[in-house]
Design an enzyme around this catalytic site. Sequence first.
Site, PDB file in Angstrom:
ATOM      1  N   ARG A  42      26.959  39.792  48.659  1.00 47.14           N
ATOM      2  CA  ARG A  42      27.078  41.153  48.126  1.00 47.14           C
ATOM      3  C   ARG A  42      25.753  41.880  48.303  1.00 47.14           C
ATOM      4  O   ARG A  42      24.684  41.279  48.317  1.00 47.14           O
ATOM      5  CB  ARG A  42      27.442  41.127  46.636  1.00 47.14           C
ATOM      6  N   TYR A  65      32.114  40.868  54.209  1.00 50.40           N
ATOM      7  CA  TYR A  65      31.909  39.695  53.368  1.00 50.40           C
ATOM      8  C   TYR A  65      32.353  39.863  51.917  1.00 50.40           C
ATOM      9  O   TYR A  65      31.989  40.843  51.259  1.00 50.40           O
ATOM     10  CB  TYR A  65      30.426  39.292  53.369  1.00 50.40           C
ATOM     11  N   LYS A 115      35.661  42.394  43.053  1.00 55.86           N
ATOM     12  CA  LYS A 115      34.624  43.006  42.225  1.00 55.86           C
ATOM     13  C   LYS A 115      34.794  44.531  42.138  1.00 55.86           C
ATOM     14  O   LYS A 115      34.580  45.135  41.081  1.00 55.86           O
ATOM     15  CB  LYS A 115      33.235  42.639  42.744  1.00 55.86           C
ATOM     16  N   HIS A 139      33.603  39.686  33.816  1.00 54.73           N
ATOM     17  CA  HIS A 139      33.256  38.675  34.834  1.00 54.73           C
ATOM     18  C   HIS A 139      33.305  37.305  34.162  1.00 54.73           C
ATOM     19  O   HIS A 139      32.266  36.700  33.897  1.00 54.73           O
ATOM     20  CB  HIS A 139      31.851  38.993  35.371  1.00 54.73           C
ATOM     21  N   SER A 188      26.836  35.369  38.737  1.00 58.71           N
ATOM     22  CA  SER A 188      27.281  34.798  40.005  1.00 58.71           C
ATOM     23  C   SER A 188      26.540  33.497  40.303  1.00 58.71           C
ATOM     24  O   SER A 188      25.319  33.420  40.130  1.00 58.71           O
ATOM     25  CB  SER A 188      27.035  35.794  41.136  1.00 58.71           C
ATOM     26  N   CYS A 242      26.592  30.690  38.718  1.00 57.27           N
ATOM     27  CA  CYS A 242      26.015  30.049  37.532  1.00 57.27           C
ATOM     28  C   CYS A 242      27.019  29.156  36.812  1.00 57.27           C
ATOM     29  O   CYS A 242      26.845  28.847  35.636  1.00 57.27           O
ATOM     30  CB  CYS A 242      25.446  31.085  36.584  1.00 57.27           C
ATOM     31  N   ASP A 294      36.871  33.637  37.625  1.00 50.47           N
ATOM     32  CA  ASP A 294      35.882  34.694  37.916  1.00 50.47           C
ATOM     33  C   ASP A 294      36.093  35.984  37.145  1.00 50.47           C
ATOM     34  O   ASP A 294      35.126  36.625  36.772  1.00 50.47           O
ATOM     35  CB  ASP A 294      35.894  34.995  39.425  1.00 50.47           C
ATOM     36  N   ARG A 316      31.407  29.959  51.147  1.00 45.76           N
ATOM     37  CA  ARG A 316      32.497  29.979  50.165  1.00 45.76           C
ATOM     38  C   ARG A 316      33.794  29.439  50.728  1.00 45.76           C
ATOM     39  O   ARG A 316      33.971  29.353  51.933  1.00 45.76           O
ATOM     40  CB  ARG A 316      32.717  31.423  49.694  1.00 45.76           C
TER      41      ARG A 316
END
Length: 581
Positions: free
Chosen positions: A69, A197, A206, A226, A248, A250, A275, A364
Site C-alpha cells: 500500500r 497491488y 481497504k 480493521h 497491518s 501485526c 482483517d 501474500r
Amino acid sequence: MTSNQQLQEWVNSVASLTRPDQVYWCSGEQSENDRLTAQMLESGELIELNQDTHPGCYLHHSDPGDVARVEHLTFICTSDRDDAGPNNHWMDPDQAKAKMQELFDGCMQGRTMYVVPYCMGPIDSPLSRCGVEITDSAYVVANMRLMTRMGNEALARIENDGLFVRGLHSIGELDPERRFIMHFPEDLMIQSYGSGYGGNALLGKKCHALRIASYQARTEGWLAEHMLIVGVENPQGEIHYIAAAFPSACGKTNLAMLIPPETYKGWKVWTVGDDICWMHPGEDGRLWAINPEAGFFGVAPGTGSGTNPNALAMLNHDTIFTNVGQTADGQPWWEGKDDSIPAKDWQGRDFDPAVSKAAHPNSRFTVALRQCPSYSEQAEAPRGVPISAIVFGGRRERLVPLVQESKSWAHGVLLGASMASETTAAATGAVGVVRRDPMAMKPFCGYNFADYWQHWLDIGEQISNPPAIFHVNWFRKDDEGGFMWPGFCENMRVLEWIIKRCKGEVDALETAIGKLPLIDGINLSGLQVNADTIRDLLHVDTGAWSTEMDEILTYLQGYGDRLPPALVSELKQVIADLGQA
Ligand code: GTP
Ligand code: SPV
Ligand code: MN
C-alpha cells in the site's frame, strides 16, 4: 448490461473516458475464472505452480516497484479539509477529480475493461453493502472473486436496492509518479490509478470496506473496523466472539485461526474473519459483527506449521500467491514456511541470498475463507455474531504489558486511540519505526480521527450491553532482542483470561493504566516461560508510562478543537493516577 440505469450510465461514461477495446461484465462463474486464468497464464501475468502438490495454485509477480500500500499517495477528498482530519492526506474533490480524469483518459486502450459487481458481507445480510469495481486488471478480477461475493448475485442485489459504491481502477503504467488512491466519501466513490497491488487495487477491501464504510458507518450509527473476528469455544460448548484490531502485519490472520495448545483440551477457535469487521448495535444492546470479506489476503512470510498450521493447510490448493519465491519443482516458498529450499526469488530470478529474500516481506496469499480448517459457519450468518470483547494491540518492544483491560468503555476508547506500533512492510516506507496507529485505523479511517473517537464514545452510550475492551502486546523483547512471549498458539492463554474477565470468573489488579492479570492469573500449564519473564510482561513501569501518557496527550491535542473532551478527561485521570502510584 444491467437494468440499473445509474450503473449502466456510469459504466458507459467510464468506457468513453478510458476507451477500452471491450467491456466485460463479470458473472463470477467458474467457467469465467477458468478462461481468465488461461489468458493470464498465456500473457505471463500468472505462473502455474506445481499442480500435483498445489492444484489450482498460481503465482503472480507484481511490478517490483508496486509491492505494498502507498499511504503517501492515498487521499480522502472531502469538501471540507477538516472532515478528513490530520490523520489523512487531503485533496480538494474537484481538483482530485480533474487530476484523475486526466490519468484515466484513454488509459484502457488495447485492454479489456472488467465490470466487477461485488457484495461486502453475506449476500442476504441487511448489514452487507455492495459496490462495483471497474478495472483493467484480470488479476484484480481473480482476486476480487476470492475476496468478495462477486458477480451475478451481487449485481442482482444492486439492481434490487439500487445502492452501490463506485470504484474505478486502472493499473495505468505502474509508474509510482502517476499513482493515486483517491476516496470521495461524500459521493461513495473511489478512484485508483497506477498500482496493481493489494489494498491499492482490490477496492472492496481497504478502500470500500474501511475508508468509505467508516464514513458511512458514522452517519448510520455503526462501526467499520480493521479487526479480525474469532469465536472461542470452551469445553462446555459456549462460544465467545472476540474482535481484535492490530495494525497491518501485526498478527490478525494468525490470531484468527489459532489452534489452542495441547493442554487446552476441548477448546476450539473458529474463524469468522481476519482483517475487517463491521459491527452494528443489536436490539439486545450488544454489538453484532459481520466479516465483509469472503477471503484472506494474508502475509506469507512467517506462515509455517509451527506458527499457523491452519493457514498452511488451506494454501495447498486454489490459491493465488503474489511475490513469493518458488522451489525447483514449482512449489510456493517463503521465509518461515518449512525446510524446503527456494530456487527462485519473488521476481522470478535464480535465488541468491546475497541479492534478495526469496519472498518479498509483504508477499501474500489470496484464498477463499471457506478453505480455512477453522472456518466458522457463522461467517455466513446474516445478522452476524455477538461480540463479547474488543481487543486492541500493536507491536511494542518495550513498556506495553501482555494484556490489560479497560476500566470502562470510555477508557477503552482511550486505549484504542493511544495505540502505537512499529511499522511493517505492509506499506511502503521505513519498517520498525514506532508510530501512533489509533484502533489500527491510521491508514484506513475515512474521516477525521477526532470525530471517529467521538463516534466510538457515542456508540458506547447507545448500547446497553457493550463488549469489554482490552489491549494486548505479543511483541515485547528482552535485552537480547528475543521475543519474551512465545505468541502464536500460546496467545490462547490470553484469550482465556479475556473471556474469564468477560464472565466475571477471575480477579484483576487495578492499576493506573487499566486492569491487569494477577501474577498467577494467566494459565501457564505446559508452557516453558519463567516466572521473572511473566512478571516483566505484566509490570507497569510508572515513570515510563507517565512519559508515554504525556506523548499521547500531545498527539491527541494535535486534533485541536474537535477532540472529544471525554477522551481528554480519561487521559488526564490516568496521568493523575500515575502521579499517585
Ligand atoms: P495484515 O494482513 O497486513 O492486516 O496483517 P495481520 O495483522 O493479519 O498479520 P499476520 O497475522 O499476517 O502476521 C504478520 C506477521 O507477524 C507474520 O510474519 C507472523 O508470523 C507474525 N506474528 C503473528 N502473530 C505473532 C505472535 O503472536 N508473535 C510473534 N512474535 N509474531 C507474530
Ligand atoms: C493491510 O495492509 O492491512 C492488508 C493488506 O491487509 S492490503 O490489502 O494491501 O491493505
Ligand atoms: Mn489488514
